[in-house]
Design an enzyme around this catalytic site. Structure first.
Site, PDB file in Angstrom:
ATOM      1  N   HIS A  74       0.842  -1.197   0.000  1.00 10.27           N
ATOM      2  CA  HIS A  74       0.000   0.000   0.000  1.00 10.27           C
ATOM      3  C   HIS A  74       0.878   1.248   0.000  1.00 10.27           C
ATOM      4  CE1 HIS A  74       1.111  -0.493   4.119  1.00 10.27           C
ATOM      5  NE2 HIS A  74       0.122   0.133   4.697  1.00 10.27           N
ATOM      6  N   HIS A 120      -2.011   7.568  10.982  1.00 11.70           N
ATOM      7  CA  HIS A 120      -0.560   7.527  11.166  1.00 11.70           C
ATOM      8  C   HIS A 120       0.185   7.827   9.878  1.00 11.70           C
ATOM      9  CE1 HIS A 120      -1.022   3.245   9.773  1.00 11.70           C
ATOM     10  NE2 HIS A 120       0.159   3.465   9.216  1.00 11.70           N
ATOM     11  N   GLU A 162       4.533   5.207  12.625  1.00 10.96           N
ATOM     12  CA  GLU A 162       4.834   3.784  12.462  1.00 10.96           C
ATOM     13  C   GLU A 162       6.195   3.630  11.809  1.00 10.96           C
ATOM     14  OE1 GLU A 162       2.921  -0.238  10.381  1.00 10.96           O
ATOM     15  OE2 GLU A 162       2.750   1.687   9.358  1.00 10.96           O
ATOM     16  N   TYR A 203       3.922   0.759  16.389  1.00 15.16           N
ATOM     17  CA  TYR A 203       3.237   2.047  16.396  1.00 15.16           C
ATOM     18  C   TYR A 203       3.565   2.784  17.684  1.00 15.16           C
ATOM     19  CZ  TYR A 203       0.380   0.543  12.446  1.00 15.16           C
ATOM     20  OH  TYR A 203      -0.044   0.117  11.216  1.00 15.16           O
TER      21      TYR A 203
END
Length: 310
Positions: free
Chosen positions: A202, A217, A268, A258
């Site tokens: 992603h 995040h 992250e 995280y």
């Protein structure tokens, strides 16, 4: 997907409430390189192995959260073509002249259905990764790689409404693939969507939230899961607040931890994950295995991970 349209997530601009504390966190602790401070007091950072001038912008404000995300496109012609496509999709497009943002060419800006401000640009000054381009070797000088050993900006996860409309925009206009999707097992409603314009799992993701324009995040890439553990050692050493991890996602298969910056923005560090190709089918997760989708090493759903956004 010939990597000639939208190239990558290239810039994330976030609000912090204490710039001195933020500089300590992002610069000294995480190891990003501060490259400039502008006349408005905004501070700019890059990771060591990025060529572009900066990837992260910090602005001091009364509340934390996201100002905008920006993606870099292949060239100026691509930017012109995408402007027309975004308008035809039905979004209002604002033009930003070259130089308005430091070291950057012209940009276009629009508001996603989820409420987030997004920009596209084709040009930004490149200052290199210190290795040079002729016989560069493999390792920079001592002190260039430091802190958490971050290679580059990787992705952002944003929370908001109408995330399926974002999927339409990214797949139909920007030629992204929908790599993964989390759905409610009873209604089939999308709870989270993961989109890629590359071979990564992603480049941007969206999680359904009752309010628009929320920030979950910003993620930075490390070389390996071992580096995630080493980063966790330093997070512990400096008493940086941890949300989850170290662990591994089911979604994306990435190794992760995280943690929060001093203003409460979630960060992250991320490594590994699978290789995505245009013919890779979309992976579907549902809420019968939400623990495995989010954190596959212990299969525990963290309430904070689902509900804490800035």
């Amino acid at each position: 997907m010939a990597m000639r349209g939208v190239l990558r997530m290239a810039e994330v601009a976030i609000r912090v409430m204490d710039m001195k504390a933020a500089r300590l966190h992002y610069g000294e602790r995480m190891g990003l390189h501060e490259v400039m401070q502008d006349d408005k007091g905004q501070v700019y950072y890059k990771a060591w192995d990025e060529h572009d001038h900066h990837c992260l912008v910090l602005r001091e404000a009364d509340v934390p959260g996201l100002d905008y995300v920006a993606m870099k496109v292949y060239d100026d012609r691509t930017l012109t073509e995408l402007e027309s496509k975004v308008r035809n999709f039905g979004l209002d497009v604002r033009r930003i002249e070259a130089g308005f943002y430091p070291k950057s060419g012209r940009r276009i800006e629009f508001t996603l259905a989820s409420g987030h401000t997004m920009q596209l640009y084709a040009e930004k000054e490149q200052i290199g990764n210190t290795l040079g381009q002729l016989n560069p070797g493999t390792t920079p000088d001592e002190g260039v790689i430091r802190g958490f050993n971050i290679n580059r900006l990787d992705h952002a996860l944003l929370g908001g409404t109408n995330i399926d409309q974002n999927v339409e925009l990214f797949t139909k206009v920007f030629d992204f693939d929908l790599s993964e999707r989390i759905i409610d097992h009873e209604s089939g409603i999308s709870l989270a969507v993961f989109l890629t314009c590359s071979t990564k799992p992603h480049d941007i993701a969206f999680v359904l939230q009752p309010e628009p324009n929320r920030f979950h995040h910003v993620s930075f890439l490390l070389e390996s899961a071992h580096d995630v553990i080493k980063a966790a050692d330093k997070i512990g050493k400096y008493r940086i607040p941890v949300d989850v991890g170290p662990n591994r996602h089911g979604v994306t298969r990435g190794a992760t931890i995280y943690f929060f910056d001093p203003s409460g923005n979630r960060n992250e560090v991320f490594a590994e994950g699978y290789v995505h190709y245009p013919d890779t089918p979309t992976i579907i997760w549902d809420t019968t295995d939400l623990g495995g989708a989010t954190f596959a090493q212990d299969n525990i759903v963290r309430e904070s991970f689902l509900t804490v956004l800035t």
